[in-house]
Design an enzyme around this catalytic site. Structure first.
Site, PDB file in Angstrom:
ATOM      1  N   PHE A  87       0.833  -1.383   0.133  1.00 53.61           N
ATOM      2  CA  PHE A  87       0.045  -0.002  -0.007  1.00 53.61           C
ATOM      3  C   PHE A  87       0.879   1.167   0.239  1.00 53.61           C
ATOM      4  O   PHE A  87       0.342   2.415  -0.303  1.00 53.61           O
ATOM      5  CB  PHE A  87      -0.976   0.040   1.153  1.00 53.61           C
ATOM      6  N   LYS A 131      -1.046  -7.390  -9.576  1.00 54.06           N
ATOM      7  CA  LYS A 131      -1.976  -7.594  -8.308  1.00 54.06           C
ATOM      8  C   LYS A 131      -1.490  -6.428  -7.272  1.00 54.06           C
ATOM      9  O   LYS A 131      -0.852  -6.489  -6.512  1.00 54.06           O
ATOM     10  CB  LYS A 131      -1.837  -8.854  -7.632  1.00 54.06           C
ATOM     11  N   GLU A 154      -4.809  -3.729  -1.913  1.00 53.98           N
ATOM     12  CA  GLU A 154      -6.328  -3.710  -2.133  1.00 53.98           C
ATOM     13  C   GLU A 154      -6.611  -2.558  -1.117  1.00 53.98           C
ATOM     14  O   GLU A 154      -7.684  -2.089  -1.128  1.00 53.98           O
ATOM     15  CB  GLU A 154      -6.931  -5.121  -1.397  1.00 53.98           C
ATOM     16  N   SER A 198       5.342  -6.955   3.574  1.00 53.78           N
ATOM     17  CA  SER A 198       6.077  -7.213   4.644  1.00 53.78           C
ATOM     18  C   SER A 198       6.571  -8.382   4.958  1.00 53.78           C
ATOM     19  O   SER A 198       6.493  -9.477   3.778  1.00 53.78           O
ATOM     20  CB  SER A 198       4.598  -7.457   5.663  1.00 53.78           C
ATOM     21  N   CYS A 205       9.695   1.886   3.632  1.00 57.33           N
ATOM     22  CA  CYS A 205      10.723   0.872   3.985  1.00 57.33           C
ATOM     23  C   CYS A 205      11.820   1.072   4.304  1.00 57.33           C
ATOM     24  O   CYS A 205      12.802   0.560   4.615  1.00 57.33           O
ATOM     25  CB  CYS A 205      10.285  -0.291   2.777  1.00 57.33           C
ATOM     26  N   GLU A 246       9.341  -4.179  13.092  1.00 58.78           N
ATOM     27  CA  GLU A 246       9.226  -3.184  12.201  1.00 58.78           C
ATOM     28  C   GLU A 246       7.830  -2.336  12.581  1.00 58.78           C
ATOM     29  O   GLU A 246       7.055  -3.068  12.409  1.00 58.78           O
ATOM     30  CB  GLU A 246       9.195  -3.438  10.811  1.00 58.78           C
TER      31      GLU A 246
HETATM   32  P1  NAD Z   1       1.543  -6.506   3.068  1.00 63.03           P
HETATM   33  O1  NAD Z   1       2.792  -7.765   2.908  1.00 63.03           O
HETATM   34  O2  NAD Z   1       0.539  -6.646   3.961  1.00 63.03           O
HETATM   35  O3  NAD Z   1       0.819  -6.906   1.413  1.00 63.03           O
HETATM   36  C1  NAD Z   1       1.624  -6.569   0.184  1.00 63.03           C
HETATM   37  C2  NAD Z   1       0.684  -7.495  -0.671  1.00 63.03           C
HETATM   38  O4  NAD Z   1       0.883  -8.684  -0.514  1.00 63.03           O
HETATM   39  C3  NAD Z   1      -0.404  -6.814  -0.885  1.00 63.03           C
HETATM   40  O5  NAD Z   1      -0.679  -6.719  -2.318  1.00 63.03           O
HETATM   41  C4  NAD Z   1      -1.429  -7.733  -0.327  1.00 63.03           C
HETATM   42  O6  NAD Z   1      -2.686  -8.126  -0.813  1.00 63.03           O
HETATM   43  C5  NAD Z   1      -0.634  -9.116  -0.503  1.00 63.03           C
HETATM   44  N1  NAD Z   1      -0.877  -9.830   0.661  1.00 63.03           N
HETATM   45  C6  NAD Z   1      -1.217  -9.581   2.062  1.00 63.03           C
HETATM   46  N2  NAD Z   1      -1.324 -10.708   2.831  1.00 63.03           N
HETATM   47  C7  NAD Z   1      -1.153 -11.643   2.416  1.00 63.03           C
HETATM   48  C8  NAD Z   1      -1.181 -13.184   2.505  1.00 63.03           C
HETATM   49  N3  NAD Z   1      -1.281 -13.729   3.640  1.00 63.03           N
HETATM   50  N4  NAD Z   1      -0.703 -14.200   1.450  1.00 63.03           N
HETATM   51  C9  NAD Z   1      -0.532 -13.669   0.131  1.00 63.03           C
HETATM   52  N5  NAD Z   1      -0.437 -12.226  -0.286  1.00 63.03           N
HETATM   53  C10 NAD Z   1      -0.875 -11.405   0.881  1.00 63.03           C
HETATM   54  O7  NAD Z   1       2.335  -5.400   3.054  1.00 63.03           O
HETATM   55  P2  NAD Z   1       1.929  -3.897   3.361  1.00 63.03           P
HETATM   56  O8  NAD Z   1       1.285  -3.739   4.617  1.00 63.03           O
HETATM   57  O9  NAD Z   1       0.558  -3.465   2.111  1.00 63.03           O
HETATM   58  O10 NAD Z   1       3.279  -3.026   2.880  1.00 63.03           O
HETATM   59  C11 NAD Z   1       3.893  -2.524   4.091  1.00 63.03           C
HETATM   60  C12 NAD Z   1       5.099  -3.381   4.129  1.00 63.03           C
HETATM   61  O11 NAD Z   1       5.959  -3.442   3.001  1.00 63.03           O
HETATM   62  C13 NAD Z   1       6.221  -3.001   5.183  1.00 63.03           C
HETATM   63  O12 NAD Z   1       6.770  -4.190   5.890  1.00 63.03           O
HETATM   64  C14 NAD Z   1       7.348  -2.250   4.261  1.00 63.03           C
HETATM   65  O13 NAD Z   1       8.620  -2.339   4.991  1.00 63.03           O
HETATM   66  C15 NAD Z   1       7.538  -3.545   2.996  1.00 63.03           C
HETATM   67  N6  NAD Z   1       7.921  -2.519   2.160  1.00 63.03           N
HETATM   68  C16 NAD Z   1       9.205  -2.916   1.702  1.00 63.03           C
HETATM   69  C17 NAD Z   1       9.807  -2.429   0.408  1.00 63.03           C
HETATM   70  C18 NAD Z   1      11.153  -2.848  -0.019  1.00 63.03           C
HETATM   71  O14 NAD Z   1      11.445  -2.278  -1.030  1.00 63.03           O
HETATM   72  N7  NAD Z   1      11.768  -3.574   0.896  1.00 63.03           N
HETATM   73  C19 NAD Z   1       8.958  -1.356   0.117  1.00 63.03           C
HETATM   74  C20 NAD Z   1       7.977  -0.663   0.282  1.00 63.03           C
HETATM   75  C21 NAD Z   1       7.121  -1.480   1.432  1.00 63.03           C
END
Ligand code: NAD
Length: 499
Positions: free
Chosen positions: A154, A178, A181, A231, A286, A386
């Site tokens: 997000f 994808k 959401e 994450s 991040c 985090e």
């Molecule tokens: P998230 O992991 O909750 O969601 C990321 C994606 O995975 C979304 O599209 C979501 O629909 C999908 N998803 C969520 N739960 C899932 C599951 N159980 N199984 C399969 N798919 C699933 O992450 P978020 O809250 O949207 O983003 C924040 C996180 O992203 C933070 O931890 C941040 O550090 C990380 N981030 C990392 C970088 C990097 O380059 N390292 C960059 C941006 C964000």
């Protein structure tokens, strides 16, 4: 607004924006007001299968499209993104709550990757060696993989999709996106403009949803490579399941980024930079600095830094005085506030408390104010986890060596920085630190797209990173040819032409 007037976010399948037939819809809310902006579908099995079929079909012609034509789509796309820059940033601000400046930055960093994708003919150049054996030459070509996919978080709804599909498609692949959401309206606008740029039908598909839709992508045999950003637990899951299914996976995950402050650093620069790097974007980056490590006498600056951070006020996206916006969701706000409470219970000193934050005119926003902890130790959960909120942990260290040891013992390795006036200290830090992106007197060292985004350790699973030359390798196959031509086969120049 009555339920039936709420905008429904379309899927994008085979070059058409289509309304999903799904029975399952998720609300997209403005995090500053809780207003429901739209509903996003969880794509059905038939819709996902249609997207894959279209991506497979489109690949057959797109891979044969000359590379300069593919680059021209990217040239038109970057021009359109620039033309619509502020409009995209407004959509982004409405669904993420980011301040307008921050939202514009999100769009701009994505545009830079599209600019990079315009260079794809040079990026795809292979290698050649003549006479690897007598009369034998070897050379390599870079060819596309097929259908690739991207799953995005997000917190950068413009930049991160743009890390992925433009380069992958410029390399000759087709792509299934994808998006998160939680903020699908920004990627939808990006895709409309991609179509307007002349991208042929089927090269890009958008499927919305959550875990079930991700699982479909992970298990679909036609998908050759998956880019994920999000994450840690989800990144680990996607890396394991995707590679188990014999796919290429690059998974960018969470972080705990340290900034080391030496006593010889420029104090006003340290203060200015730490304020924005820690609580800017509500800490939902991040590469945010979430731990500041003060070496020796630099510890005396902590109260002044805490006082400066306390002055930053959250607010609405178009409030020019606002330092940052709300957290993305009510759950995210609750989670961050729980960490603040836990930090107090663990014995850290709460120098600035962001709980119970209110913003005039936005009684329902997911607000958390700037928060600073003193005396944080490495056994505390607020140090180990985090937090992903506007929370800075401060720590103290006796020497540069101790600070390096602390950072290297941390399981994450996304970004780090050092503030110092000493070239020797900076050189030692950049050389010894086990983190993939290092800033010297720069708090958030995000590389420009001609480099790659090179997180390490628990912040990244895979080997080839996002954008830059590494992404081109990730989205392609190398074909190496070894060729021999026999001089005895050269036709007699005076022989009659029989054709
Ligand atoms: P998230 O992991 O909750 O969601 C990321 C994606 O995975 C979304 O599209 C979501 O629909 C999908 N998803 C969520 N739960 C899932 C599951 N159980 N199984 C399969 N798919 C699933 O992450 P978020 O809250 O949207 O983003 C924040 C996180 O992203 C933070 O931890 C941040 O550090 C990380 N981030 C990392 C970088 C990097 O380059 N390292 C960059 C941006 C964000």
């Amino acid at each position: 607004m009555s339920q039936k007037n709420i905008k429904r976010v379309p899927l994008y399948i085979n070059g058409e924006f289509v309304q999903s037939k799904s029975a399952e819809w998720i609300s997209v809310t403005n995090p500053a007001t809780q207003e429901v902006l739209a509903e996003v579908p969880c794509a059905t099995q038939a819709e996902m299968e249609a997207a894959v079929a279209s991506a497979k079909e489109a690949f057959l012609t797109w891979k044969e499209t000359p590379v300069s034509e593919r680059a021209r789509v990217m040239l038109r796309y970057q021009a359109l993104l620039k033309e619509h820059h502020d409009e995209i940033a407004e959509i982004l601000a409405s669904e993420t709550g980011k301040t307008f400046d921050d939202a514009k930055g999100d769009v701009w960093r994505g545009i830079e990757v599209v600019e990079h994708a315009c260079n794809v003919p040079s990026l795809l150049m292979g290698e050649t060696v003549e006479n690897v054996a007598r009369n034998i030459d070897s050379y390599s070509y870079t060819q596309p993989l097929g259908v690739c996919a991207g799953i995005t978080p997000f917190n950068f709804p413009a930049m991160i999709p743009l890390w992925m599909f433009p380069l992958s498609i410029a390399c000759g692949n087709t792509f299934i996106l994808k998006p998160s959401e939680q903020d699908p309206l920004t990627p939808t606008r990006l895709v409309e403009l991609f179509e307007e740029a002349g991208a042929p039908k089927g090269v890009l598909q958008v499927l919305h949803g959550g875990k079930d839709q991700v699982d479909f992508i992970l298990d679909e045999p036609a998908v050759r490579a998956i880019s994920f950003v999000g994450s840690v637990p989800v990144g680990q899951y996607i890396y394991r399941r995707g590679t188990e299914n014999m796919k290429r996976v690059q998974a960018f995950a969470g972080a705990k980024n340290h900034c080391v402050i030496m006593p010889d650093a420029n104090k006003s620069q340290v203060i200015n930079n730490l304020v924005g790097a820690s609580v800017g974007a509500a800490g939902q980056r991040c590469m945010a600095i979430s731990v500041a490590v003060f070496v020796g006498a630099a510890r005396d600056w902590i109260p002044e830094i805490a006082a400066e951070i306390a002055k930053v006020k959250p607010g609405g996206w178009n409030d020019k005085q606002a330092g940052f916006g709300p957290l993305i969701s009510q759950q995210a706000k609750q989670r961050v506030e729980n960490f603040i409470t836990q930090g107090e219970q663990e014995g850290a000193e709460l120098l600035v408390d962001g709980r119970n934050c209110t913003v005039d005119g936005f009684p329902d926003g997911n607000w958390v104010g700037p928060t600073v902890f003193g005396n944080v130790t490495r056994d505390m959960e607020i140090y180990k986890q985090e937090i992903f909120g506007p929370v800075l942990c401060t720590m103290e260290s006796e020497s540069l060596e101790d600070a390096i040891a602390l950072v290297n013992a941390n399981p994450y390795g996304n970004g780090t920085s050092i503030f110092t006036a000493s070239g020797a200290a900076a050189r030692k830090y950049q050389h010894e630190i086990e983190v993939g992106q290092v800033g010297i007197n720069i708090p958030i060292p995000v590389p420009l797209p001609f480099f790659s985004f090179t997180g390490w350790k628990g912040s990244f699973f895979g080997d080839l990173h996002a954008y830059g030359k590494q992404a081109v390798r990730f989205y392609s196959e190398t074909k190496t040819i070894t060729a021999r031509w026999f001089e005895s086969d050269i036709a007699d120049a005076n022989a009659p032409n029989m054709t």
